[in-house]
Design a protein around this motif. Structure first.
Motif, PDB file in Angstrom:
ATOM      1  N   ARG A  39      47.133  19.533  24.091  1.00  0.00           N
ATOM      2  CA  ARG A  39      46.020  19.458  25.045  1.00  0.00           C
ATOM      3  C   ARG A  39      45.173  18.228  24.800  1.00  0.00           C
ATOM      4  NH1 ARG A  39      45.274  25.258  24.498  1.00  0.00           N
ATOM      5  NH2 ARG A  39      43.461  24.962  23.157  1.00  0.00           N
ATOM      6  N   THR A  60      44.596  14.933  27.224  1.00  0.00           N
ATOM      7  CA  THR A  60      43.264  14.674  27.787  1.00  0.00           C
ATOM      8  C   THR A  60      42.567  13.503  27.113  1.00  0.00           C
ATOM      9  OG1 THR A  60      42.274  16.340  26.306  1.00  0.00           O
ATOM     10  CG2 THR A  60      42.957  17.076  28.504  1.00  0.00           C
ATOM     11  N   HIS A  63      50.750  24.642  31.577  1.00  0.00           N
ATOM     12  CA  HIS A  63      50.965  23.199  31.571  1.00  0.00           C
ATOM     13  C   HIS A  63      49.947  22.457  32.436  1.00  0.00           C
ATOM     14  CE1 HIS A  63      54.746  23.709  29.373  1.00  0.00           C
ATOM     15  NE2 HIS A  63      54.839  24.830  30.069  1.00  0.00           N
ATOM     16  N   HIS A  78      46.448  21.094  31.944  1.00  0.00           N
ATOM     17  CA  HIS A  78      45.603  20.780  30.791  1.00  0.00           C
ATOM     18  C   HIS A  78      44.258  20.259  31.292  1.00  0.00           C
ATOM     19  CE1 HIS A  78      49.187  21.093  28.216  1.00  0.00           C
ATOM     20  NE2 HIS A  78      49.810  20.511  29.222  1.00  0.00           N
ATOM     21  N   ALA A  96      38.967  19.824  25.172  1.00  0.00           N
ATOM     22  CA  ALA A  96      40.162  20.370  25.814  1.00  0.00           C
ATOM     23  C   ALA A  96      40.125  21.886  25.717  1.00  0.00           C
ATOM     24  CB  ALA A  96      41.415  19.822  25.137  1.00  0.00           C
ATOM     25  N   ARG A 116      41.943  25.980  35.428  1.00  0.00           N
ATOM     26  CA  ARG A 116      43.382  25.869  35.676  1.00  0.00           C
ATOM     27  C   ARG A 116      43.733  26.406  37.064  1.00  0.00           C
ATOM     28  NH1 ARG A 116      46.187  27.888  29.981  1.00  0.00           N
ATOM     29  NH2 ARG A 116      46.486  25.816  29.069  1.00  0.00           N
ATOM     30  N   VAL A 131      46.972  16.906  34.203  1.00  0.00           N
ATOM     31  CA  VAL A 131      45.861  16.710  33.284  1.00  0.00           C
ATOM     32  C   VAL A 131      44.617  16.448  34.129  1.00  0.00           C
ATOM     33  CG1 VAL A 131      44.964  15.382  31.345  1.00  0.00           C
ATOM     34  CG2 VAL A 131      47.448  15.624  31.643  1.00  0.00           C
TER      35      VAL A 131
END
Length: 567
Positions: free
Chosen positions: A182, A186, A262, A264, A271, A278, A298
């Motif tokens: 993560r 990020t 998945h 992120h 993070a 999400r 991301v």
């Protein structure tokens, strides 16, 4: 400078006090390194992380006096008063994390240098809480370049109940890998290296390019099908207005996974496995995503510190917002706008198997008296059934048909496997690779035969590269080798579900009729008839409805009629 916190401030801090598992230690130490301005962070894990975790950085180190104070309770370099909690812009409270970790470990060794001629080593031995609230420590000179190294050994050695509650060593390392992944995505400006039992499992270059970080984690396919974006939105709450800045990289809809792990996200640099954000990212994709699939991307948020509360969750997995709905909408709209201008052309053909999946069946159909009278938007079949208009979702219907055929075949004969010749090369993210290692026996029982590429070596990008030598093929319909990542995620997720059943649900979805596929009149009629013969005809395998019914009375009321056609 490290300073002691006053009692009032201590009482308001929840984060950084709970070390629940090895991944908690990784979070605290990585965040400390980033707060110190590190350009490189190296993480080493032995076993499940309780044996040893070592995090080294090249950030701003500490002087001897600060280093000695940093391992004591209620000390920090990041706060001076309780009011600072409202505007803190750092990721954690270094002085809070280190003593919490030390209390849970047999030994904590801190080696640091702020750029002077020599460094400092502080060692805390024994674990547990001392009677006076502090731990015995030794302070000595040490040779080290600028930066900080923290090594934690014997985690939970004197807490057998906590250690016993941990998952398998491979599963615990997978959690650590997820944390590092993560942050690696990020924070593409920072070089991350993760090693497990001496083996490098992840390495990002720190170029500040999302594409390079995605390449290291997910491989070339994801990195080449991603678009960067940068936007801002105004949000308001309680009469105050703030700007939410959103940026990141979004993989195109042809690059998907079965779960939302998945996606992120980070908030003001932290993070998070934040479910609401999400979901907002996935909602931004809208109908671009195939049913049952989740995006890869991301997304970073930055907003005024006073609008964010990082102190609401002991494990730092979630944050609070002054107006969570407004922030989620800002994320969703930013993602939607970014995708609307991206080149999302897809390649490949949709697999169709109408002849076999819609073959006549002996079982009676509950839709024997139904007549297909039209179509709507290339997705819905309009059907007349007595006094009702039935609307059938053609994709959900075909998915249900395929699923029940597959399930019947597997129950009678098991899951067949077919060889892949030549073996296919598949790249897994470091986290998925760790999950595969933890669940290999079950994955192979499902029909996959997998070998590590090059006798366990890692590709230059840092992803795990595997040779898929066989794939499951129920009813002679083989899985694609790159479905390995989804199967690994489904198996690892557990959810008390039969992993074979999850496998069949995924397999039923992929070859099913999609939105926009044009059916002939005969195909539409056969689809509805076959759906009616299913054991559970009214939902797809994932629980979505296949049929909606609108009775004639609805039209009578809507058109202001006195009665229906026959009334």
């Amino acid at each position: 400078m490290i300073r002691r916190l006053d009692p009032g401030t201590r009482s308001k801090i929840a984060a950084g006090e709970v070390v629940a598992r090895p991944a908690s230690v990784a979070v605290e130490l990585v965040e400390n390194a980033l707060d110190a301005g590190a350009e490189t962070v190296e993480i080493e894990v032995d076993g499940d992380g309780t044996d040893r975790i070592r995090v080294a950085d090249d950030g701003r180190g500490m002087a001897e006096s600060d280093a000695a104070l940093a391992v004591e309770r209620h000390t920090t370099s990041k706060l001076s008063a309780a009011d600072d909690l409202e505007t803190v812009e750092t990721l954690g409270f270094r002085g809070e994390a280190l003593p919490s970790i030390a209390a849970a470990a047999a030994r904590l060794e801190l080696t640091t240098n702020d750029g002077g001629p020599r460094g400092t080593r502080v060692v805390v031995d024994g674990g547990g809480d001392a009677t006076d609230g502090e731990h015995d420590k030794t302070v000595s000179p040490a040779g080290r370049a600028r930066g900080t190294t923290v090594e934690v050994t014997g985690l939970f050695s004197d807490r057998p109940a906590r250690k016993k509650s941990l998952a398998s060593p491979k599963a615990e390392f997978a959690r650590v890998s997820a944390v590092v992944t993560r942050y690696a995505l990020t924070r593409p400006d920072v070089r991350f290296v993760l090693r497990h039992d001496g083996r490098e499992t992840l390495a990002t270059p720190g170029t500040d390019r999302f594409a390079d970080a995605l390449l290291a984690v997910y491989g070339r396919d994801a990195a080449s099908h991603a678009s960067t974006f940068d936007s801002s939105r105004e949000v308001s709450a309680a009469g105050e207005t703030a700007t939410v800045e959103v940026d990141g990289a979004l993989c195109h809809p042809e690059v998907t996974r079965s779960r939302r792990d998945h996606v992120h996200v980070s908030v003001n640099g932290r993070a998070l496995a934040e479910p609401r954000l999400r979901r907002a990212v996935a909602d931004g994709y809208g109908t671009l995503l195939p049913d049952g699939r989740e995006p890869v991307g991301v997304v970073r948020l930055r907003l005024p510190p006073a609008w964010v509360d990082h102190n609401v969750h002991p494990a730092k997995d979630e944050v609070g917002f002054r107006d969570a709905d407004a922030v989620a909408e800002a994320v969703e709209s930013s993602v939607r706008d970014a995708l609307s201008t991206a080149d999302l052309r897809r390649s490949g053909e949709v697999a169709m198997d109408l002849d076999s999946s819609l073959a006549p069946v002996e079982a009676a159909s509950v839709f024997d008296d139904l007549r297909v009278i039209g179509r709507f938007r290339g997705l819905y079949l309009l059907c007349e059934a007595g006094d009702e208009l039935l609307v059938v979702d053609q994709h959900a219907a075909h998915e249900r048909i395929n699923y029940e055929r597959l399930r019947e075949a597997v129950e009678s004969a098991g899951i067949d496997a077919v060889s892949v010749d030549p073996p296919a090369t598949v790249s897994l993210s470091p986290t998925d690779a760790a999950l595969l290692d933890a669940n290999r026996d079950l994955v192979e029982k499902l029909g996959f035969r997998v070998a590590e590429f090059g006798d366990g070596s890692r590709s230059g990008s840092g992803t795990g590269t595997y040779r898929v030598e066989a794939v499951p093929a129920p009813l002679g319909r083989p899985f694609a080798p790159d479905a390995l990542a989804d199967v690994v995620a489904d198996v690892a997720a557990g959810d008390d579900a039969d992993p074979r059943d999850e496998l069949l649900k995924d397999l039923a979805c992929h070859p099913s009729i999609k939105a926009g596929d044009d059916l002939t009149d005969d195909d539409a009629a056969r689809l509805v008839e076959r759906l009616g013969s299913c054991e559970t005809p009214y939902t797809c395998p994932h629980g979505r409805p296949t049929v909606l019914a609108i009775d004639e009375e609805t039209f009578v009321r809507g058109f202001g009629r006195r009665s229906g056609r026959l009334g």
